[in-house]
Design an enzyme around this catalytic site. Structure first.
Site, PDB file in Angstrom:
ATOM      1  N   GLY A  67       1.235  -1.218  -0.389  1.00 10.75           N
ATOM      2  CA  GLY A  67       0.541   0.427  -0.273  1.00 10.75           C
ATOM      3  C   GLY A  67       0.949   1.353   0.023  1.00 10.75           C
ATOM      4  N   GLU A  99       4.237  -6.270   1.391  1.00  8.16           N
ATOM      5  CA  GLU A  99       4.371  -6.779  -0.180  1.00  8.16           C
ATOM      6  C   GLU A  99       3.846  -5.750  -0.490  1.00  8.16           C
ATOM      7  OE1 GLU A  99       0.119  -8.287   1.006  1.00  8.16           O
ATOM      8  OE2 GLU A  99       0.714 -10.189   2.507  1.00  8.16           O
ATOM      9  N   ARG A 114       2.338  -1.042  -5.997  1.00  3.81           N
ATOM     10  CA  ARG A 114       2.818   0.175  -6.331  1.00  3.81           C
ATOM     11  C   ARG A 114       4.043   0.538  -6.665  1.00  3.81           C
ATOM     12  NH1 ARG A 114      -1.690   2.766  -7.384  1.00  3.81           N
ATOM     13  NH2 ARG A 114      -2.903   2.180  -5.949  1.00  3.81           N
ATOM     14  N   CYS A 171     -15.112   3.857 -27.602  1.00  7.97           N
ATOM     15  CA  CYS A 171     -16.507   5.083 -27.313  1.00  7.97           C
ATOM     16  C   CYS A 171     -17.605   4.506 -26.230  1.00  7.97           C
ATOM     17  CB  CYS A 171     -16.864   3.319 -28.437  1.00  7.97           C
ATOM     18  SG  CYS A 171     -17.855   2.187 -27.598  1.00  7.97           S
ATOM     19  N   GLU A 172     -16.767   5.726 -25.219  1.00 10.13           N
ATOM     20  CA  GLU A 172     -17.489   6.178 -23.910  1.00 10.13           C
ATOM     21  C   GLU A 172     -17.311   7.355 -23.758  1.00 10.13           C
ATOM     22  OE1 GLU A 172     -18.083   3.112 -20.550  1.00 10.13           O
ATOM     23  OE2 GLU A 172     -17.341   1.269 -21.515  1.00 10.13           O
ATOM     24  N   TYR A 203      -0.378  -1.492 -11.920  1.00 10.26           N
ATOM     25  CA  TYR A 203      -2.210  -1.634 -12.065  1.00 10.26           C
ATOM     26  C   TYR A 203      -1.882  -0.667 -13.687  1.00 10.26           C
ATOM     27  CZ  TYR A 203      -1.329  -2.862  -7.434  1.00 10.26           C
ATOM     28  OH  TYR A 203      -1.378  -3.059  -6.455  1.00 10.26           O
TER      29      TYR A 203
HETATM   30  N1  LLP Z   1      -1.138  -7.293  -0.868  1.00 14.56           N
HETATM   31  C1  LLP Z   1      -2.575  -7.252  -1.171  1.00 14.56           C
HETATM   32  C2  LLP Z   1      -3.093  -8.182  -0.161  1.00 14.56           C
HETATM   33  C3  LLP Z   1      -3.366  -6.297  -1.943  1.00 14.56           C
HETATM   34  O1  LLP Z   1      -4.885  -6.557  -2.062  1.00 14.56           O
HETATM   35  C4  LLP Z   1      -2.723  -5.682  -2.661  1.00 14.56           C
HETATM   36  C5  LLP Z   1      -3.064  -4.632  -3.403  1.00 14.56           C
HETATM   37  C6  LLP Z   1      -1.099  -5.240  -2.273  1.00 14.56           C
HETATM   38  C7  LLP Z   1      -0.562  -6.254  -1.855  1.00 14.56           C
HETATM   39  C8  LLP Z   1      -0.098  -4.584  -3.361  1.00 14.56           C
HETATM   40  O2  LLP Z   1      -0.896  -2.597  -2.975  1.00 14.56           O
HETATM   41  P1  LLP Z   1       0.308  -1.364  -3.565  1.00 14.56           P
HETATM   42  O3  LLP Z   1       1.101  -1.597  -2.914  1.00 14.56           O
HETATM   43  O4  LLP Z   1       0.406  -1.520  -4.855  1.00 14.56           O
HETATM   44  O5  LLP Z   1      -1.161  -0.248  -3.141  1.00 14.56           O
HETATM   45  N2  LLP Z   1      -5.495  -1.121  -9.212  1.00 14.56           N
HETATM   46  C9  LLP Z   1      -6.194  -0.573  -7.696  1.00 14.56           C
HETATM   47  C10 LLP Z   1      -5.093  -0.928  -6.723  1.00 14.56           C
HETATM   48  C11 LLP Z   1      -5.135  -2.581  -6.054  1.00 14.56           C
HETATM   49  C12 LLP Z   1      -4.359  -3.142  -4.987  1.00 14.56           C
HETATM   50  C13 LLP Z   1      -5.326  -4.146  -4.928  1.00 14.56           C
HETATM   51  N3  LLP Z   1      -4.895  -5.027  -3.841  1.00 14.56           N
HETATM   52  C14 LLP Z   1      -5.024   1.356  -8.356  1.00 14.56           C
HETATM   53  O6  LLP Z   1      -4.805   1.132 -10.477  1.00 14.56           O
HETATM   54  O7  LLP Z   1      -4.355   1.820  -7.418  1.00 14.56           O
END
Ligand code: LLP
Length: 417
Positions: free
Chosen positions: A231, A274, A277, A342-343, A371
């Site tokens: 996150g 984990e 991003r 087309c939106e 993402y």
């Molecule tokens: N661990 C778990 C269990 C997760 O569900 C996620 C992300 C992460 C780690 C990694 O999170 P990060 O460090 O990337 O924030 N599509 C959305 C973000 C969806 C995140 C889903 N889970 C976007 O484009 O902002």
């Protein structure tokens, strides 16, 4: 001579001498372009986040699961998490060993559980019913579980995964039932994990989640690991000088909490994080081409080939991505940058002040590596773009071919033969 409008990419030598328009001429437009040096730098920053010997960074591959990309992450000594058989499949191909993969599942089928069990991949369940199913499939086995720390954070309701409203994880109030199921199937609980959500810019909420998770951990004897989730955010508004996430603050707070826990628990267990991003977003610029410009009522529209099939984030979450325009215009004007889908909602940036754009210009959407491609689709039967990696020596190499028209019907079955 005017200036080239590439302030952010210049500041990090992103293209290493490759001209954006040369890259799209060679590899096609739109085009995901990655910078290897930046990717490696991000991996190293997080790998060294905490000065504790059993600290592991599991890169969250859902953010970007390109094979070559994962190979670099693997070379940097990170491990990975996985959300599906598909992610496990590509991670194994990229060189990760089964014990370096952590399958954080949500509502999976027996087939998916067996896939992990057969390969000796640690699996985390996130409901009592899934634990029950796991116990039936693998009695006497090892398992992990995701608990809801009660703490949630993130850039959109859609990505907050802790707290009262989320579908994820097991509420701690069910721990007695959870322990009964462990006993019934003679399962060993290896570790617990938590993830509060995606994209926050300060350490405090994360640390709150860490502390709450460790309180849950204390209710289990003899864990091997606790995983705090991902996150960690990145500054998407670099052109407005948005500050970076204060990793030092996170490092200090996390270090303190870990030390305290280890003393109390009496075992130097492994701690994992984990990040998806933080590792993958900033090493990527999505290049596109301007194909039309028009005035319609209130807006001046800049029409590009970056539809939301290529980059979903602005449409899905109202996300901001800075835009660079690779021309030498000195003047700026507010425009609405749109794609070719087309939106009417196919908008990349609304009323954004940009250097005056002309047809044929190459533009770059910054911080597109998380993402971005991983959420791309073939909507409108459009072809997903290629991905290119700028190596440390500056050479641009293809790491994924663009779709071809034949790919669109590859798995379709005609009634005519
Ligand atoms: N661990 C778990 C269990 C997760 O569900 C996620 C992300 C992460 C780690 C990694 O999170 P990060 O460090 O990337 O924030 N599509 C959305 C973000 C969806 C995140 C889903 N889970 C976007 O484009 O902002």
């Amino acid at each position: 001579m005017g200036k080239i409008n590439s302030k952010v990419t210049d500041s990090v030598n992103f293209f290493k001498g490759n001209k954006p328009s040369d890259l799209t001429a060679k590899f096609g437009s739109p085009l995901y372009v990655y910078n290897e040096s930046i990717l490696r730098e991000r991996c190293r920053e997080l790998k060294n986040l905490v000065d504790y010997k059993n600290f592991i960074v599991n890169y969250s591959a859902k953010a970007n699961s390109n094979l070559a990309f994962l190979e670099i992450v693997n070379e940097e000594g990170l491990y990975v998490d996985a959300m599906s058989m598909g992610e496990i499949y590509v991670e194994l191909k990229a060189g990760f060993k089964p014990e370096q993969i952590f399958f954080i599942s949500n509502n999976i089928s027996e087939e998916e559980m067996k896939f992990a069990i057969e390969r000796n991949i640690t699996l985390s369940v996130d409901s009592l019913s899934q634990l029950e199913r796991y116990g039936m499939l693998n009695p006497g086995g090892k398992v992990a579980a995701r608990f809801n720390s009660g703490v949630g954070a993130g850039h959109s309701e859609k990505v907050i995964t802790g707290g009262k409203k989320t579908k994820f994880a097991i509420n701690p109030e069910y721990i007695p039932e959870f322990k009964e199921i462990l006993k019934k199937y003679d399962l060993k609980l290896m570790g617990i994990n938590n993830h509060i959500g995606s994209l926050f810019m300060e350490a405090d909420k994360y640390i709150e989640g860490v502390k709450a998770t460790l309180e849950i951990a204390k209710q289990f004897d003899d864990l091997d690991f606790v995983d705090f989730g991902g996150g960690i955010g990145i500054p998407y508004e670099k052109l407005n000088d948005q500050p970076r996430f204060d990793l030092e603050d996170l490092s200090r707070q996390l270090g303190e909490v870990i030390d305290g826990f280890v003393k109390e628990y009496g075992k130097e267990i492994t701690f994992k994080i984990e990040p998806g991003r933080y590792i993958s977003a900033e090493c990527c610029v999505l290049l596109g081409t301007v194909h039309a410009i028009k005035h319609n009522n209130v807006h001046k529209f800049v029409g590009t080939d970056i539809g939301f099939n290529v980059l979903q984030r602005p449409v899905m979450y109202d996300s901001h991505h800075d835009i660079e325009v690779y021309n030498d215009a000195d003047d700026t004007e507010p425009v609405t940058v749109v794609g070719n889908i087309c939106e009417s909602g196919d908008i990349l940036a609304k009323d954004r002040v940009l250097p005056v754009v002309s047809i044929g210009d190459t533009i770059g959407l910054l911080d597109a590596g998380a993402y971005g491609y991983s959420m791309a689709s073939n909507y409108n039967n459009r072809l997903r773009p290629a991905e290119v990696l700028i190596r440390e020596n500056g050479e641009a190499v293809l790491i994924r071919e663009a779709d071809e028209l034949e790919d669109l019907t590859r798995h379709m079955i005609s009634l005519k033969n």
